[in-house]
Each structure stands twice: as structure tokens, then as C-alpha cells.
Motif scaffolding. Sequence first.
Motif, PDB file in Angstrom:
ATOM      1  N   ASN A   1       0.644  -1.132  -0.289  1.00 14.18           N
ATOM      2  CA  ASN A   1      -0.437   0.335  -0.281  1.00 14.18           C
ATOM      3  C   ASN A   1       0.559   1.279   0.108  1.00 14.18           C
ATOM      4  N   ARG A   2       2.285   1.550   0.892  1.00 17.21           N
ATOM      5  CA  ARG A   2       2.824   2.219   0.755  1.00 17.21           C
ATOM      6  C   ARG A   2       3.370   2.629  -0.543  1.00 17.21           C
ATOM      7  N   LEU A   3       3.800   1.620  -1.399  1.00 19.44           N
ATOM      8  CA  LEU A   3       4.104   1.795  -2.771  1.00 19.44           C
ATOM      9  C   LEU A   3       3.591   2.487  -3.474  1.00 19.44           C
ATOM     10  N   ARG A   4       1.886   1.535  -3.358  1.00 21.88           N
ATOM     11  CA  ARG A   4       1.462   1.992  -4.033  1.00 21.88           C
ATOM     12  C   ARG A   4       0.917   3.573  -4.112  1.00 21.88           C
ATOM     13  N   LYS A   5       0.947   3.990  -2.439  1.00 21.00           N
ATOM     14  CA  LYS A   5       1.288   5.624  -2.596  1.00 21.00           C
ATOM     15  C   LYS A   5       1.715   6.641  -3.228  1.00 21.00           C
ATOM     16  N   ALA A   6       3.145   6.010  -3.464  1.00 25.16           N
ATOM     17  CA  ALA A   6       3.932   6.305  -3.780  1.00 25.16           C
ATOM     18  C   ALA A   6       3.990   6.538  -5.159  1.00 25.16           C
ATOM     19  N   ARG A   7       3.297   5.502  -5.391  1.00 23.29           N
ATOM     20  CA  ARG A   7       3.580   5.424  -7.551  1.00 23.29           C
ATOM     21  C   ARG A   7       2.755   6.179  -7.613  1.00 23.29           C
TER      22      ARG A   7
ATOM     23  N   GLU B   1      11.301  -0.957  -7.269  1.00 20.58           N
ATOM     24  CA  GLU B   1      12.663  -0.879  -8.454  1.00 20.58           C
ATOM     25  C   GLU B   1      12.095   0.109  -9.522  1.00 20.58           C
ATOM     26  N   ALA B   2      10.486  -0.885  -9.930  1.00 21.13           N
ATOM     27  CA  ALA B   2      10.360  -0.271 -10.741  1.00 21.13           C
ATOM     28  C   ALA B   2       9.657   2.021 -10.417  1.00 21.13           C
ATOM     29  N   LEU B   3       9.538   1.936  -8.835  1.00 18.15           N
ATOM     30  CA  LEU B   3       9.638   3.415  -8.606  1.00 18.15           C
ATOM     31  C   LEU B   3      10.068   4.076  -8.876  1.00 18.15           C
ATOM     32  N   GLY B   4      11.380   3.507  -8.618  1.00 18.60           N
ATOM     33  CA  GLY B   4      12.350   3.909  -8.115  1.00 18.60           C
ATOM     34  C   GLY B   4      13.361   3.710  -7.111  1.00 18.60           C
ATOM     35  N   CYS B   5      12.695   3.135  -6.331  1.00 16.06           N
ATOM     36  CA  CYS B   5      13.215   3.013  -5.120  1.00 16.06           C
ATOM     37  C   CYS B   5      13.780   1.587  -5.214  1.00 16.06           C
ATOM     38  N   ARG B   6      13.853   2.062  -3.445  1.00 16.15           N
ATOM     39  CA  ARG B   6      14.851   0.872  -2.877  1.00 16.15           C
ATOM     40  C   ARG B   6      14.248   0.005  -1.619  1.00 16.15           C
ATOM     41  N   LEU B   7      13.938  -1.434  -2.113  1.00 12.84           N
ATOM     42  CA  LEU B   7      13.066  -1.648  -0.598  1.00 12.84           C
ATOM     43  C   LEU B   7      14.661  -2.010   0.338  1.00 12.84           C
ATOM     44  N   LYS B   8      13.779  -1.076   1.757  1.00 15.78           N
ATOM     45  CA  LYS B   8      15.028  -1.874   2.849  1.00 15.78           C
ATOM     46  C   LYS B   8      14.612  -2.377   4.389  1.00 15.78           C
ATOM     47  N   ILE B   9      14.747  -3.072   4.937  1.00 16.71           N
ATOM     48  CA  ILE B   9      14.632  -3.332   5.304  1.00 16.71           C
ATOM     49  C   ILE B   9      15.662  -3.990   6.819  1.00 16.71           C
TER      50      ILE B   9
ATOM     51  N   ILE C   1      -4.436  -4.495  -4.946  1.00 15.24           N
ATOM     52  CA  ILE C   1      -5.772  -4.945  -3.490  1.00 15.24           C
ATOM     53  C   ILE C   1      -5.260  -5.829  -3.116  1.00 15.24           C
ATOM     54  N   GLY C   2      -4.452  -6.307  -3.323  1.00 10.25           N
ATOM     55  CA  GLY C   2      -3.844  -7.412  -2.145  1.00 10.25           C
ATOM     56  C   GLY C   2      -4.629  -8.901  -1.994  1.00 10.25           C
ATOM     57  N   ALA C   3      -4.804  -9.282  -3.473  1.00 16.26           N
ATOM     58  CA  ALA C   3      -5.290 -10.699  -4.072  1.00 16.26           C
ATOM     59  C   ALA C   3      -4.762 -11.636  -3.717  1.00 16.26           C
ATOM     60  N   HIS C   4      -3.471 -11.012  -3.409  1.00 15.72           N
ATOM     61  CA  HIS C   4      -2.023 -12.156  -3.066  1.00 15.72           C
ATOM     62  C   HIS C   4      -1.916 -11.639  -2.430  1.00 15.72           C
ATOM     63  N   SER C   5      -0.288 -12.601  -1.776  1.00 15.53           N
ATOM     64  CA  SER C   5       0.631 -12.289  -0.771  1.00 15.53           C
ATOM     65  C   SER C   5       1.750 -12.351  -1.259  1.00 15.53           C
ATOM     66  N   PRO C   6       2.679 -11.511  -2.532  1.00 15.94           N
ATOM     67  CA  PRO C   6       4.229 -10.841  -2.599  1.00 15.94           C
ATOM     68  C   PRO C   6       4.508 -11.736  -1.646  1.00 15.94           C
ATOM     69  N   SER C   7       5.709 -12.283  -2.752  1.00 10.57           N
ATOM     70  CA  SER C   7       6.908 -12.862  -2.392  1.00 10.57           C
ATOM     71  C   SER C   7       8.391 -11.628  -2.354  1.00 10.57           C
ATOM     72  N   LEU C   8       8.351 -11.466  -1.587  1.00  9.55           N
ATOM     73  CA  LEU C   8      10.033 -10.507  -1.203  1.00  9.55           C
ATOM     74  C   LEU C   8      10.322 -10.521  -2.861  1.00  9.55           C
ATOM     75  N   ASP C   9      11.193 -10.918  -3.590  1.00 10.78           N
ATOM     76  CA  ASP C   9      10.954 -10.721  -5.370  1.00 10.78           C
ATOM     77  C   ASP C   9      10.016  -9.616  -5.551  1.00 10.78           C
ATOM     78  N   MET C  10       8.885 -10.021  -5.705  1.00  3.85           N
ATOM     79  CA  MET C  10       7.864  -8.905  -5.776  1.00  3.85           C
ATOM     80  C   MET C  10       7.917  -7.779  -5.984  1.00  3.85           C
ATOM     81  N   VAL C  11       7.980  -7.282  -4.465  1.00  2.00           N
ATOM     82  CA  VAL C  11       8.050  -5.806  -3.552  1.00  2.00           C
ATOM     83  C   VAL C  11       9.068  -5.431  -4.204  1.00  2.00           C
TER      84      VAL C  11
END
Length: 72
Positions: free
Chosen positions: A11-17, A58-66, A43-53
Motif C-alpha cells: 500500500n505504501r508503494l501504491r501511494k508512492a506510485r 525498483e519499478a518506481l525508482g525506490c529501494r526496499l530497505k529492511i 488490492i491484496g489478492a495474494h501475498s507477494p514474495s519479497l522479490d515481487m515487492v
Amino acid sequence: MVVPNEDGIVNRLRKARVKAGITQQDVAERMGIAQTAVSRLEIGAHSPSLDMVERYAEALGCRLKIEKKEEK
């Protein structure tokens, strides 16, 4: 009925998009997937993998940080 997690990473990525003016189709093309897959992800129809997130970010020009949460 699927109820999206308002605080979730997708949802945070969607808002950024949306804020960046990037369409689901743009994200799909950058990820090499169908626009409908991006819609289902958002919409949360499935639980995405970490790779998908990570690919979505990356498609938004962002970096995932854990980070490890500090114990109290």
C-alpha cells in the motif's frame, strides 16, 4: 472480499506510485508483467514474495530497505 492492509508495504508503494503519477501499466511494463498482476498485487489478492515487492519498488525508482527492530 479482500481488504487491503493500509499500513502494508504494498500500500505504501501504491501511494508512492500514485503520487509520482505512474500508472499500473507503467509499473507492469517496467516489471515485465501484466497490468492485471499489478492490480491484484495492489488490492491484496495474494501475498507477494519479497522479490515481487522489491521489483515493484525498483519499478518506481525506490529501494526496499529492511532493518532489524531494536528490542526494548
